[in-house]
Motif scaffolding. Structure first.
Motif, mmCIF file in Angstrom:
data_model
loop_
_atom_site.group_PDB
_atom_site.id
_atom_site.type_symbol
_atom_site.label_atom_id
_atom_site.label_comp_id
_atom_site.label_asym_id
_atom_site.label_seq_id
_atom_site.Cartn_x
_atom_site.Cartn_y
_atom_site.Cartn_z
ATOM 1 N N GLU A 55 -5.676 71.173 4.249
ATOM 2 C CA GLU A 55 -5.227 69.813 4.486
ATOM 3 C C GLU A 55 -5.502 69.046 3.201
ATOM 4 O O GLU A 55 -6.645 68.980 2.738
ATOM 5 N N VAL A 56 -4.441 68.507 2.612
ATOM 6 C CA VAL A 56 -4.558 67.853 1.309
ATOM 7 C C VAL A 56 -4.113 66.401 1.403
ATOM 8 O O VAL A 56 -3.271 66.047 2.239
ATOM 9 N N CYS A 57 -4.708 65.594 0.548
ATOM 10 C CA CYS A 57 -4.386 64.162 0.594
ATOM 11 C C CYS A 57 -4.507 63.544 -0.793
ATOM 12 O O CYS A 57 -5.392 63.885 -1.565
ATOM 13 N N ASN A 58 -3.603 62.637 -1.064
ATOM 14 C CA ASN A 58 -3.678 61.762 -2.221
ATOM 15 C C ASN A 58 -3.944 60.376 -1.625
ATOM 16 O O ASN A 58 -3.071 59.819 -0.955
ATOM 17 N N PRO A 59 -5.137 59.815 -1.801
ATOM 18 C CA PRO A 59 -5.490 58.559 -1.141
ATOM 19 C C PRO A 59 -4.522 57.417 -1.443
ATOM 20 O O PRO A 59 -4.208 56.613 -0.559
ATOM 21 N N PHE A 60 -4.038 57.352 -2.676
ATOM 22 C CA PHE A 60 -3.100 56.302 -3.049
ATOM 23 C C PHE A 60 -1.821 56.406 -2.217
ATOM 24 O O PHE A 60 -1.314 55.417 -1.680
ATOM 25 N N GLU A 61 -1.298 57.630 -2.100
ATOM 26 C CA GLU A 61 -0.066 57.833 -1.332
ATOM 27 C C GLU A 61 -0.301 57.602 0.166
ATOM 28 O O GLU A 61 0.558 57.047 0.857
ATOM 29 N N ALA A 62 -1.463 58.027 0.658
ATOM 30 C CA ALA A 62 -1.785 57.801 2.073
ATOM 31 C C ALA A 62 -1.807 56.303 2.386
ATOM 32 O O ALA A 62 -1.273 55.863 3.410
ATOM 33 N N LYS A 63 -2.393 55.525 1.500
ATOM 34 C CA LYS A 63 -2.434 54.070 1.700
ATOM 35 C C LYS A 63 -1.026 53.488 1.697
ATOM 36 O O LYS A 63 -0.697 52.634 2.535
ATOM 37 N N ARG A 64 -0.193 53.957 0.786
ATOM 38 C CA ARG A 64 1.193 53.469 0.739
ATOM 39 C C ARG A 64 1.925 53.766 2.042
ATOM 40 O O ARG A 64 2.616 52.906 2.595
ATOM 41 N N VAL A 65 1.770 54.988 2.548
ATOM 42 C CA VAL A 65 2.442 55.386 3.789
ATOM 43 C C VAL A 65 1.946 54.540 4.954
ATOM 44 O O VAL A 65 2.740 53.990 5.731
ATOM 45 N N LEU A 66 0.634 54.425 5.085
ATOM 46 C CA LEU A 66 0.071 53.680 6.207
ATOM 47 C C LEU A 66 0.389 52.191 6.125
ATOM 48 O O LEU A 66 0.509 51.530 7.160
ATOM 49 N N SER A 67 0.548 51.673 4.926
ATOM 50 C CA SER A 67 0.907 50.261 4.756
ATOM 51 C C SER A 67 2.335 49.994 5.203
ATOM 52 O O SER A 67 2.669 48.881 5.607
ATOM 53 N N GLU A 68 3.184 51.009 5.138
ATOM 54 C CA GLU A 68 4.578 50.857 5.573
ATOM 55 C C GLU A 68 4.713 50.950 7.086
ATOM 56 O O GLU A 68 5.427 50.188 7.699
ATOM 57 N N HIS A 69 4.029 51.936 7.685
ATOM 58 C CA HIS A 69 4.139 52.116 9.132
ATOM 59 C C HIS A 69 3.016 53.028 9.617
ATOM 60 O O HIS A 69 2.905 54.169 9.161
ATOM 61 N N ALA A 70 2.224 52.542 10.559
ATOM 62 C CA ALA A 70 1.060 53.289 11.044
ATOM 63 C C ALA A 70 1.446 54.627 11.665
ATOM 64 O O ALA A 70 0.713 55.615 11.541
ATOM 65 N N PRO A 77 -3.166 64.363 7.077
ATOM 66 C CA PRO A 77 -2.860 64.720 5.702
ATOM 67 C C PRO A 77 -1.779 65.798 5.645
ATOM 68 O O PRO A 77 -1.429 66.388 6.663
ATOM 69 N N CYS A 78 -1.284 66.044 4.450
ATOM 70 C CA CYS A 78 -0.287 67.098 4.256
ATOM 71 C C CYS A 78 -0.957 68.462 4.443
ATOM 72 O O CYS A 78 -2.134 68.625 4.132
ATOM 73 N N LYS A 79 -0.202 69.401 4.938
ATOM 74 C CA LYS A 79 -0.724 70.750 5.157
ATOM 75 C C LYS A 79 -0.023 71.755 4.248
ATOM 76 O O LYS A 79 1.185 71.687 4.064
ATOM 77 N N ILE A 80 -0.835 72.660 3.712
ATOM 78 C CA ILE A 80 -0.317 73.778 2.933
ATOM 79 C C ILE A 80 -0.921 75.046 3.522
ATOM 80 O O ILE A 80 -2.144 75.139 3.687
ATOM 81 N N ALA A 81 -0.080 76.007 3.844
ATOM 82 C CA ALA A 81 -0.549 77.288 4.383
ATOM 83 C C ALA A 81 -0.498 78.348 3.288
ATOM 84 O O ALA A 81 0.470 78.428 2.531
ATOM 85 N N VAL A 82 -1.547 79.145 3.219
ATOM 86 C CA VAL A 82 -1.611 80.290 2.312
ATOM 87 C C VAL A 82 -1.972 81.474 3.187
ATOM 88 O O VAL A 82 -3.011 81.463 3.858
ATOM 89 N N TYR A 83 -1.104 82.475 3.208
ATOM 90 C CA TYR A 83 -1.311 83.576 4.141
ATOM 91 C C TYR A 83 -0.665 84.855 3.640
ATOM 92 O O TYR A 83 0.094 84.839 2.674
ATOM 93 N N ILE A 114 8.777 57.525 -0.594
ATOM 94 C CA ILE A 114 7.423 58.044 -0.807
ATOM 95 C C ILE A 114 7.389 59.537 -0.490
ATOM 96 O O ILE A 114 6.838 60.340 -1.250
ATOM 97 N N ALA A 115 7.991 59.931 0.641
ATOM 98 C CA ALA A 115 7.999 61.335 1.058
ATOM 99 C C ALA A 115 8.697 62.213 0.026
ATOM 100 O O ALA A 115 8.243 63.333 -0.252
ATOM 101 N N GLN A 116 9.782 61.725 -0.545
ATOM 102 C CA GLN A 116 10.493 62.498 -1.566
ATOM 103 C C GLN A 116 9.609 62.732 -2.786
ATOM 104 O O GLN A 116 9.574 63.840 -3.337
ATOM 105 N N ASP A 117 8.892 61.704 -3.194
ATOM 106 C CA ASP A 117 8.012 61.826 -4.344
ATOM 107 C C ASP A 117 6.868 62.797 -4.048
ATOM 108 O O ASP A 117 6.578 63.699 -4.858
ATOM 109 N N VAL A 118 6.225 62.644 -2.901
ATOM 110 C CA VAL A 118 5.121 63.533 -2.525
ATOM 111 C C VAL A 118 5.612 64.972 -2.409
ATOM 112 O O VAL A 118 4.973 65.900 -2.905
ATOM 113 N N GLU A 119 6.764 65.159 -1.770
ATOM 114 C CA GLU A 119 7.323 66.505 -1.609
ATOM 115 C C GLU A 119 7.577 67.161 -2.966
ATOM 116 O O GLU A 119 7.212 68.318 -3.186
#
Length: 130
Positions: A55-70, A77-83, A114-119
């Motif tokens: 589970e990964v997070c960029n605090p700046f981006e998380a704040k931006r997302v939550l400021s737009e819509h809870a 956080p974003c999830k990355i699977a390694v398997y 925001i999602a496009q940039d994070v992706e």
């Protein structure tokens, strides 16, 4: 496609080490490393292949997302699977743009940007980790 998944010749541990470095360069931290194989075995269930969810997070981006819509916080956080699947190490994640697309909201355009940039940044991290 709902997800982005790539393959590598590296081991799960090597991928996680590379991912950690690459995520840090993009100001993402690993909040939690969930080892599904260990957890299942701990519960007495056989599961042969390694499977780690980061589970990964960029605090700046998380704040931006939550400021737009809870409600968009449901995807944090974003999830990355390694398997390992059939002897091949894979790295994958759900695409943030597809997750945001599942919710109708007034702030959709701002959140999609925001999602496009994070992706894009996360995909670059995955690609550099193989």
């Amino acid at each position: 496609m709902f997800h982005y998944t790539i393959e590598t010749d590296k081991s799960v541990d090597e991928v996680i080490e590379a991912l950690t470095t690459n995520l840090y360069k993009e100001h993402f931290g690993i909040l939690w490393k969930f080892n599904i194989q260990e957890k299942l075995q701990e519960k007495g269930l056989e599961f042969e292949e390694p499977y780690i969810i980061l589970e990964v997070c960029n605090p700046f981006e998380a704040k931006r997302v939550l400021s737009e819509h809870a409600v968009a916080g449901y995807f944090l956080p974003c999830k990355i699977a390694v398997y390992v699947e059939k002897g091949t190490t894979k790295i994958g994640m759900p695409r943030p743009t597809n997750l945001i697309g599942m919710v109708e909201m007034d702030a959709y355009d701002q959140l999609l940007e925001i999602a496009q940039d994070v992706e894009k940044r996360l995909i670059n991290c995955l690609d550099r980790s193989i």
